[in-house]
Design an enzyme around this catalytic site. Structure first.
Site, PDB file in Angstrom:
ATOM      1  N   ASN A 181      -6.084  -2.874   2.450  1.00 51.02           N
ATOM      2  CA  ASN A 181      -5.991  -4.135   2.613  1.00 51.02           C
ATOM      3  C   ASN A 181      -7.346  -4.771   3.023  1.00 51.02           C
ATOM      4  O   ASN A 181      -7.915  -4.352   3.555  1.00 51.02           O
ATOM      5  CB  ASN A 181      -5.221  -4.717   3.886  1.00 51.02           C
ATOM      6  CG  ASN A 181      -3.779  -4.512   3.639  1.00 51.02           C
ATOM      7  OD1 ASN A 181      -3.268  -4.477   2.467  1.00 51.02           O
ATOM      8  ND2 ASN A 181      -2.774  -4.360   4.894  1.00 51.02           N
ATOM      9  N   ARG A 231       1.015  -1.187  -0.174  1.00 47.51           N
ATOM     10  CA  ARG A 231       0.145   0.035   0.008  1.00 47.51           C
ATOM     11  C   ARG A 231       0.941   1.338   0.051  1.00 47.51           C
ATOM     12  O   ARG A 231       0.670   2.228  -0.713  1.00 47.51           O
ATOM     13  CB  ARG A 231      -0.901  -0.054   1.165  1.00 47.51           C
ATOM     14  CG  ARG A 231      -2.172  -1.161   1.137  1.00 47.51           C
ATOM     15  CD  ARG A 231      -2.811  -0.911   2.398  1.00 47.51           C
ATOM     16  NE  ARG A 231      -2.055  -1.254   3.548  1.00 47.51           N
ATOM     17  CZ  ARG A 231      -2.049  -0.980   4.539  1.00 47.51           C
ATOM     18  NH1 ARG A 231      -3.431  -0.402   5.273  1.00 47.51           N
ATOM     19  NH2 ARG A 231      -1.466  -1.257   5.923  1.00 47.51           N
TER      20      ARG A 231
END
Length: 93
Positions: A40, A21
């Protein structure tokens, strides 16, 4: 292809716990003109939502599918839509 679009991508593979990320956000900021987030998911995938110029969204999608990502990407599924707005920059969620 400079019209603004919304690209939602689901990235599967070993993409959690490897900085995926963070690197996605860094690439989105480097490309420029993109707003959205990387998140996530409970099933092990990462969801990426990016809004901005079509060319820039395609560049981010190309990066998601490249060998330059952290971890291991087994596949990316994406959908395209019109922007919804409401994002302040590109966030990690």
């Amino acid at each position: 292809m400079s019209d603004d679009v919304r690209m939602t991508a689901w990235v599967r593979g070993r993409v959690q716990g490897v900085g995926f990320r963070w690197f996605t956000r860094a690439n989105a900021l480097e490309i420029g003109g993109l707003a959205g987030f990387a998140l996530n998911l409970d099933d092990g995938r990462v969801q990426v939502v990016a809004e901005g110029p079509s060319d820039n969204c395609h560049r981010l999608l190309d990066w998601l599918r490249s060998d330059d990502t952290p971890g291991r990407v087994d596949g990316v599924t994406e959908i395209w839509d019109t922007p919804r707005g409401g994002y302040d920059g590109f966030a990690i969620r």
